[in-house]
Design a protein around this motif. Structure first.
Motif, short mmCIF file in Angstrom:
data_model
loop_
_atom_site.label_atom_id
_atom_site.label_comp_id
_atom_site.label_asym_id
_atom_site.label_seq_id
_atom_site.Cartn_x
_atom_site.Cartn_y
_atom_site.Cartn_z
N ALA A 182 34.32 75.38 27.23
CA ALA A 182 33.77 74.65 28.38
C ALA A 182 34.19 73.18 28.32
CB ALA A 182 32.25 74.79 28.42
N PHE A 183 34.09 72.60 27.12
CA PHE A 183 34.47 71.18 26.97
C PHE A 183 35.95 70.98 27.26
CE2 PHE A 183 36.38 67.88 24.31
CZ PHE A 183 35.74 66.76 24.83
N VAL A 184 36.79 71.83 26.66
CA VAL A 184 38.24 71.67 26.83
C VAL A 184 38.62 71.81 28.32
CG1 VAL A 184 40.48 72.73 26.34
CG2 VAL A 184 38.80 72.46 24.49
N LEU A 185 38.08 72.82 28.97
CA LEU A 185 38.45 73.06 30.38
C LEU A 185 37.95 71.92 31.26
CD1 LEU A 185 37.78 76.90 30.44
CD2 LEU A 185 40.02 75.77 30.54
N ASP A 186 36.74 71.45 30.96
CA ASP A 186 36.18 70.35 31.75
C ASP A 186 37.04 69.09 31.61
OD1 ASP A 186 33.91 69.06 33.25
OD2 ASP A 186 33.91 67.84 31.42
N ARG A 187 37.41 68.73 30.39
CA ARG A 187 38.14 67.47 30.19
C ARG A 187 39.60 67.56 30.61
NH1 ARG A 187 34.08 64.08 27.88
NH2 ARG A 187 32.36 65.45 28.43
N LEU A 188 40.16 68.77 30.59
CA LEU A 188 41.54 68.88 31.09
C LEU A 188 41.55 68.77 32.62
CD1 LEU A 188 43.23 71.60 28.84
CD2 LEU A 188 43.46 69.11 28.73
N GLY A 189 40.44 69.15 33.24
CA GLY A 189 40.35 69.05 34.71
C GLY A 189 41.30 70.03 35.37
N PRO A 190 41.70 69.76 36.63
CA PRO A 190 42.59 70.68 37.32
C PRO A 190 43.93 70.78 36.58
CG PRO A 190 41.69 69.03 38.83
CD PRO A 190 41.34 68.59 37.44
N VAL A 191 44.36 72.00 36.30
CA VAL A 191 45.59 72.17 35.50
C VAL A 191 46.72 72.83 36.30
CG1 VAL A 191 44.51 72.20 33.22
CG2 VAL A 191 44.64 74.34 34.53
N THR A 192 46.51 73.02 37.58
CA THR A 192 47.54 73.69 38.40
C THR A 192 48.88 72.98 38.23
OG1 THR A 192 45.80 74.06 40.00
CG2 THR A 192 48.04 74.57 40.71
N GLY A 193 49.88 73.76 37.84
CA GLY A 193 51.24 73.23 37.72
C GLY A 193 51.48 72.41 36.46
N LYS A 194 50.45 72.26 35.62
CA LYS A 194 50.65 71.45 34.40
C LYS A 194 51.16 72.33 33.26
CE LYS A 194 47.43 67.70 35.19
NZ LYS A 194 46.12 67.16 34.89
N ARG A 195 51.96 71.73 32.38
CA ARG A 195 52.42 72.42 31.16
C ARG A 195 51.40 72.13 30.06
NH1 ARG A 195 57.70 69.01 31.01
NH2 ARG A 195 56.06 67.55 31.59
N VAL A 196 50.66 73.17 29.68
CA VAL A 196 49.58 72.98 28.70
C VAL A 196 49.90 73.75 27.43
CG1 VAL A 196 47.11 73.22 28.26
CG2 VAL A 196 47.90 72.72 30.58
N LEU A 197 49.76 73.05 26.30
CA LEU A 197 49.98 73.65 24.99
C LEU A 197 48.63 73.92 24.34
CD1 LEU A 197 51.87 74.37 22.59
CD2 LEU A 197 51.78 71.94 21.94
N ASP A 198 48.40 75.15 23.91
CA ASP A 198 47.14 75.52 23.26
C ASP A 198 47.42 75.74 21.78
OD1 ASP A 198 44.65 76.43 22.56
OD2 ASP A 198 44.82 78.36 23.62
N LEU A 199 46.95 74.82 20.95
CA LEU A 199 47.22 74.88 19.51
C LEU A 199 46.22 75.79 18.81
CD1 LEU A 199 47.91 71.10 18.74
CD2 LEU A 199 49.56 72.92 19.22
#
Ligand SMILES: C[S@@+](CC[C@H](N)C(=O)[O-])C[C@H]1O[C@@H](n2cnc3c(N)ncnc32)[C@H](O)[C@@H]1O
Length: 240
Positions: A28-45
């Motif tokens: 919940a924290f990670v998704l909230d702080r990343l905010g809208p991620v449409t079209g973003k390149r996100v790396l999940d470690l």
């Protein structure tokens, strides 16, 4: 890299499927702080069973998950949508990933597993674009410190915690079947994490200490999570 995660992967995936409160607070924290991620390149470690990667992909991100456990990667493969990239890699190096190739990096509940946590921050800073976001969570080092345990708060409820050690050390909980009972953890004081993050090229944006929602049905040994935050969440921005 991390002995034990292959054997523990099915059990960890079960905890994720059961929406274990600590893991859900982290997502919940990670998704909230990343905010809208449409079209973003996100790396999940340390992407583990791939549930966070799945949620990020559902939000429209182009997700790359990195994990050193083949078993975890196999479980994640079945969970994430097509187009999600999963790599067997050491998060302390990220050797196969190019500089400045991600808009955001997430590291959920994994920094306690690596011997060199600052190497993870440095690698994340390298693969992020300038001003890119990094969001990470750890089990709260003040309350989930070595051999801490839930204790009676005087009303017959395990609402308090006994804290025993705080200096950096590797430790293993004596509660079998739990993540830290099976795999152990590197403990570091809060200041070590924050100073290493800042020294790796990040500006601090926000810090959170979420507690379990009051309506949540908790096991007796999790009741203290209502008042003592079980995780610490940190959001930072890579310096320009
Ligand atoms: C506690 S699990 C967290 C999984 C997931 N991020 C989550 O929040 O549900 C930690 C994960 O980090 C991975 N891991 C540990 N050390 C690693 C390393 N050096 N490189 C890559 N992955 C690592 C483990 O295999 C495991 O999947």
């Amino acid at each position: 890299v991390t002995p034990g995660y292959d054997a523990f992967a099915p059990r960890y995936a079960e905890l994720v499927n059961q929406r274990y409160v600590v893991i859900e607070l982290s997502y919940a924290f990670v998704l909230d702080r990343l905010g809208p991620v449409t079209g973003k390149r996100v790396l999940d470690l340390g992407s583990g069973p791939g549930e966070l990667a799945r949620r990020l992909a559902a939000g429209g991100a182009a997700v790359t998950g990195v994990d050193s456990s083949r078993e975890m990667l196999g479980i994640a493969e079945d969970r994430v949508p097509k187009g999600t990239r999963l790599l067997e890699e050491d998060v302390q190096a990220l050797t196969t990933l190019d500089n400045a190739s991600f808009d955001a990096v997430a590291a959920s509940l994994m920094l306690m597993d690596v011997p060199d946590f600052q190497a993870v921050f440095r690698a994340a800073a390298r693969v992020l674009v300038p001003m890119g976001t990094m969001v990470w969570t750890i089990t709260h080092p003040c309350f989930q410190s070595p051999h801490s345990e839930p204790i009676d708060d005087g009303t017959g409820v395990l609402g308090h915690r006994r804290i025993k050690e705080y200096s950096p050390t590797w430790w293993r909980s004596d509660r079998p079947g739990t993540v830290r009972g099976e795999l152990g953890a590197y403990h570091r004081p809060l200041s070590d994490y924050m100073n290493a993050f800042i020294a790796s090229g990040f500006d601090l944006i926000s810090v959170a200490e979420p507690v379990a929602p009051s309506g949540e049905d908790l096991q007796p040994d999790q009741v203290s999570h209502r008042t003592l935050p079980p995780i610490l969440g940190v959001e930072g921005r890579r310096k320009p």
